[in-house]
Design a protein around this motif. Structure first.
Motif, short mmCIF file in Angstrom:
data_model
loop_
_atom_site.label_atom_id
_atom_site.label_comp_id
_atom_site.label_asym_id
_atom_site.label_seq_id
_atom_site.Cartn_x
_atom_site.Cartn_y
_atom_site.Cartn_z
N ARG A 265 -16.87 16.66 17.64
CA ARG A 265 -15.59 16.47 16.96
C ARG A 265 -14.89 17.81 16.89
O ARG A 265 -15.49 18.82 16.50
N GLU A 266 -13.60 17.81 17.28
CA GLU A 266 -12.85 19.06 17.25
C GLU A 266 -12.47 19.37 15.80
O GLU A 266 -11.90 18.54 15.10
N GLN A 267 -12.81 20.57 15.35
CA GLN A 267 -12.54 20.97 13.97
C GLN A 267 -11.24 21.75 13.83
O GLN A 267 -10.70 21.86 12.74
N SER A 268 -10.75 22.31 14.93
CA SER A 268 -9.51 23.08 14.88
C SER A 268 -8.78 22.90 16.20
O SER A 268 -9.35 22.46 17.19
N HIS A 315 -21.83 24.30 18.48
CA HIS A 315 -21.38 23.95 17.14
C HIS A 315 -20.83 25.18 16.40
O HIS A 315 -21.48 26.21 16.29
N ALA A 328 -17.40 20.72 16.19
CA ALA A 328 -18.63 20.37 15.48
C ALA A 328 -19.48 19.56 16.45
O ALA A 328 -19.02 18.55 17.00
N ASP A 356 -18.92 13.76 6.03
CA ASP A 356 -18.14 14.24 7.15
C ASP A 356 -18.41 13.44 8.42
O ASP A 356 -17.59 13.39 9.33
N TRP A 357 -19.59 12.81 8.49
CA TRP A 357 -19.99 12.17 9.74
C TRP A 357 -20.17 10.66 9.59
O TRP A 357 -20.85 10.03 10.36
#
Length: 388
Positions: A265-268, A315, A328, A356-357
């Motif tokens: 998952r892209e965090q930024s 990660h 992530a 979060d998941w």
């Protein structure tokens, strides 16, 4: 059976005592003085035809004990045999005893051990008498009734350790009662085993085929045979359950995770991940064979679990060629060992991040009430959350 089925053959029984397999064979081989070849063939037929479940044979066992009326005779005139019996000169009979000769020639019972025949031949007596056969047939006394055994060696014999096969000329002049060819003669080789790297490791427990404590006949007169009995001391191994569990865990750990898939998952950066750029970033870890999308998650499957595990190093890293995105990355699925927390601190602590998941539950097929380690994808044992 009125003789229709014959009276020769064998039966066998097997069982496991702790971690040691034992097999017992009782046989009645072909009779008559001159039927040596038939007796040898009976032995080989029995070895070939006795089959146990799951394809096990006689040689599948740690120990095989073979007893019965083997019917091997002594190739000497009856007067010579009886004279030596009276004098208890057993060694004079051994050189012409058929089973000893066939073993030394490698034709039957090779590898089996027997105690010394230092008691009178067990066949053939008049019923309820101490006299050998006084009938018209006047059969030559013989050690028909025998007990032999063998033990499977730790490792396969090399050609130089294989039992030697004597020639007829050597047998005529050989040392009486020389049963020489037996795996135990290979020496300290059996006190060792081969490790994964091919090196010999000393077990500290020398291999021994078994110790014969007693071998003789019983003076029962209800038959034309005298029964024989043997007592052996053998090694019985018992599994150390704690050591086995340690080996099992270490083996599972060395195999890596079962599922070669990571959840990304892209965090930024961009809200929508650039798949091509993501694959470029993952390419250094191994071959990607499948990519699936689930909302803002990417499920990436590698060709090997080791590649997937290596890719978790991404990660929390800033990947420059994906527009400065940070991802992530976690392993997908439920594992058999504590993979995530073995990273030596390379990855930020992912334990306890169940909220979060949560979306991963659907992506990986987990259902309510299932193992929550699969839902949060982090089977760690560090405080709260995953692994609890």
């Amino acid at each position: 059976m009125s003789g229709n089925a014959g009276n020769k053959g064998a039966v066998a029984i097997r069982f496991l005592l702790h971690a040691t397999s034992l097999c017992f064979v009782c046989s009645h081989l072909a009779a008559h003085q001159n039927k040596v070849g038939e007796r040898n063939q009976d032995f080989h037929d029995i070895c070939k035809k006795i089959q146990f479940p799951h394809g096990a044979t006689l040689d599948s066992h740690d120990y095989v004990f073979w007893a019965g009326d083997l019917n091997y005779r002594i190739d000497l005139p009856i007067t010579v045999v009886k004279s030596n019996i009276q004098r208890q000169a057993w060694d004079k009979l051994w050189k012409q005893e058929q089973l000893i000769r066939q073993k030394q020639l490698g034709k039957a019972f090779v590898g089996y051990i027997e105690g010394a025949l230092d008691f009178a031949p067990t066949f053939k007596y008049d019923d309820f008498s101490e006299d050998y056969d006084t009938s018209e047939k006047s059969r030559i006394p013989a050690w028909c009734d025998r007990v032999l055994w063998k033990r499977k060696p730790y490792v396969a014999l090399s050609p130089s350790d294989q039992p030697a096969v004597a020639s007829e000329d050597i047998l005529i002049n050989s040392t009486p009662w020389d049963f020489g060819p037996h795996p135990s003669d290979a020496g300290s080789l059996y006190g060792q085993y081969m490790d994964g790297g091919g090196a010999l490791v000393n077990t500290g427990h020398p291999w021994h085929p078994g110790r014969l404590l007693y071998y003789s006949r019983a003076e029962l007169k209800t038959s034309d045979h005298r029964p024989v009995a043997a007592i052996m001391e053998i090694d019985i191994y018992k599994v150390d359950s704690k050591a086995r569990a340690t080996v099992r865990d270490e083996t599972l750990h060395s195999l890596g995770p079962l599922n070669p898939t990571i959840v990304v998952r892209e965090q930024s950066g961009s809200a929508t991940p650039n798949i091509a750029s993501l694959l470029d970033a993952l390419a250094i870890y191994g071959k990607v064979i499948l990519v699936r999308m689930q909302d803002d998650l990417s499920l990436v499957s590698f060709s090997s679990p080791d590649s997937a595990l290596a890719a978790t190093r991404l990660h929390g890293q800033l990947v420059s060629h994906t527009r400065g995105s940070m991802f992530a990355v976690k392993m997908a699925g439920v594992f058999t060992t504590d993979w995530w927390c073995d990273g030596g601190g390379e990855v930020d602590d992912p334990c306890g991040r169940r909220d979060d998941w949560q979306a991963t539950t659907e992506a990986t097929g987990a259902t309510e009430g299932a193992d929550l380690r699969g839902a949060c994808l982090s089977p760690c044992s560090t405080g709260g959350g995953c692994g609890d």
